[in-house]
Design a protein around this motif. Structure first.
Motif, PDB file in Angstrom:
ATOM      1  N   SER A 218       0.812  -1.280   0.000  1.00 47.65           N
ATOM      2  CA  SER A 218      -0.127   0.046   0.141  1.00 47.65           C
ATOM      3  C   SER A 218       0.781   1.263   0.057  1.00 47.65           C
ATOM      4  N   GLN A 219       1.947   1.295   0.729  1.00 44.71           N
ATOM      5  CA  GLN A 219       2.739   2.462   0.834  1.00 44.71           C
ATOM      6  C   GLN A 219       3.504   2.607  -0.418  1.00 44.71           C
ATOM      7  N   ILE A 220       3.922   1.611  -1.165  1.00 45.09           N
ATOM      8  CA  ILE A 220       4.670   1.560  -2.523  1.00 45.09           C
ATOM      9  C   ILE A 220       3.511   2.122  -3.507  1.00 45.09           C
ATOM     10  N   MET A 221       2.178   1.692  -3.351  1.00 48.77           N
ATOM     11  CA  MET A 221       1.197   1.805  -4.306  1.00 48.77           C
ATOM     12  C   MET A 221       0.973   3.529  -4.258  1.00 48.77           C
TER      13      MET A 221
ATOM     14  N   VAL B  63       1.473   6.430  -7.158  1.00 46.31           N
ATOM     15  CA  VAL B  63       0.533   7.367  -7.733  1.00 46.31           C
ATOM     16  C   VAL B  63       1.096   8.699  -7.972  1.00 46.31           C
ATOM     17  N   LEU B  64       1.708   9.206  -6.970  1.00 45.65           N
ATOM     18  CA  LEU B  64       2.368  10.600  -7.003  1.00 45.65           C
ATOM     19  C   LEU B  64       3.285  10.599  -8.151  1.00 45.65           C
ATOM     20  N   ARG B  65       3.670   9.715  -8.534  1.00 41.91           N
ATOM     21  CA  ARG B  65       4.705   9.691  -9.720  1.00 41.91           C
ATOM     22  C   ARG B  65       4.237   9.612 -10.951  1.00 41.91           C
ATOM     23  N   ASN B  66       3.208   8.842 -11.002  1.00 44.08           N
ATOM     24  CA  ASN B  66       2.817   8.554 -12.477  1.00 44.08           C
ATOM     25  C   ASN B  66       2.402   9.594 -13.390  1.00 44.08           C
ATOM     26  N   LYS B  67       1.730  10.855 -12.883  1.00 42.04           N
ATOM     27  CA  LYS B  67       1.466  12.022 -13.601  1.00 42.04           C
ATOM     28  C   LYS B  67       2.712  12.505 -14.161  1.00 42.04           C
ATOM     29  N   GLU B  68       3.886  12.823 -13.287  1.00 36.15           N
ATOM     30  CA  GLU B  68       5.111  13.139 -13.638  1.00 36.15           C
ATOM     31  C   GLU B  68       5.642  12.365 -14.724  1.00 36.15           C
ATOM     32  N   TRP B  69       5.711  11.133 -14.534  1.00 40.85           N
ATOM     33  CA  TRP B  69       6.355  10.140 -15.310  1.00 40.85           C
ATOM     34  C   TRP B  69       5.636  10.287 -16.725  1.00 40.85           C
ATOM     35  N   ALA B  70       4.298  10.223 -17.028  1.00 41.44           N
ATOM     36  CA  ALA B  70       3.746  10.211 -18.171  1.00 41.44           C
ATOM     37  C   ALA B  70       4.110  11.600 -18.922  1.00 41.44           C
ATOM     38  N   GLN B  71       4.039  12.533 -17.775  1.00 42.23           N
ATOM     39  CA  GLN B  71       4.391  13.946 -18.896  1.00 42.23           C
ATOM     40  C   GLN B  71       5.736  13.944 -19.318  1.00 42.23           C
ATOM     41  N   GLU B  72       6.691  13.568 -18.711  1.00 43.52           N
ATOM     42  CA  GLU B  72       8.023  13.246 -19.187  1.00 43.52           C
ATOM     43  C   GLU B  72       8.043  12.508 -20.439  1.00 43.52           C
ATOM     44  N   ARG B  73       7.264  11.284 -20.503  1.00 44.92           N
ATOM     45  CA  ARG B  73       7.171  10.454 -21.628  1.00 44.92           C
ATOM     46  C   ARG B  73       6.688  11.154 -22.929  1.00 44.92           C
ATOM     47  N   LYS B  74       5.680  11.860 -22.609  1.00 44.99           N
ATOM     48  CA  LYS B  74       5.028  12.569 -23.568  1.00 44.99           C
ATOM     49  C   LYS B  74       5.945  13.614 -24.201  1.00 44.99           C
ATOM     50  N   GLU B  75       6.459  14.361 -23.415  1.00 48.08           N
ATOM     51  CA  GLU B  75       7.527  15.359 -23.998  1.00 48.08           C
ATOM     52  C   GLU B  75       8.626  14.689 -24.755  1.00 48.08           C
ATOM     53  N   LEU B  76       9.125  13.414 -24.305  1.00 46.22           N
ATOM     54  CA  LEU B  76      10.149  13.051 -25.245  1.00 46.22           C
ATOM     55  C   LEU B  76       9.633  12.252 -26.397  1.00 46.22           C
TER      56      LEU B  76
END
Length: 100
Positions: free
Chosen positions: A30-33, A37-50
């Protein structure tokens, strides 16, 4: 991140799955999940930009080349240019072409 670093993260997650006490295991998961969740939006944005950078307005790589280079699905690359940001299981329906 090298393949070795990815493997270390995977190994750490495998260790969590091997926690013997079910309550401790679920707490750890649960702690890892929650942290992810907090990272997913940032990671998706970085992927999109690349992806957009690699495509470079059509003057760079093809969608398929981008997918191969980043190790992601072609549909993920296509979704970036369609503006789709959903979960992957519910995509908007394609609009039928009008008859002429």
């Amino acid at each position: 991140m090298s393949d070795e670093e990815v493997q270390r993260v995977t190994n750490a997650l495998d260790e969590v799955e091997r926690i013997a006490d079910p309550e401790a295991r679920v707490r750890a998961k649960s702690q890892i999940m929650a942290a992810q969740v907090l990272r997913n939006k940032e990671w998706a944005q970085e992927r999109k930009e690349l992806i957009v950078q690699l495509w470079n307005g059509g003057n760079g790589l093809s969608y398929r080349q981008i997918a191969d280079r980043l190790g992601i699905k072609l549909s993920t690359v296509q979704d970036v240019f369609r503006g789709y940001t959903g979960s992957g299981t519910v995509r908007p329906k394609a609009t039928p072409k009008e008859s002429q």
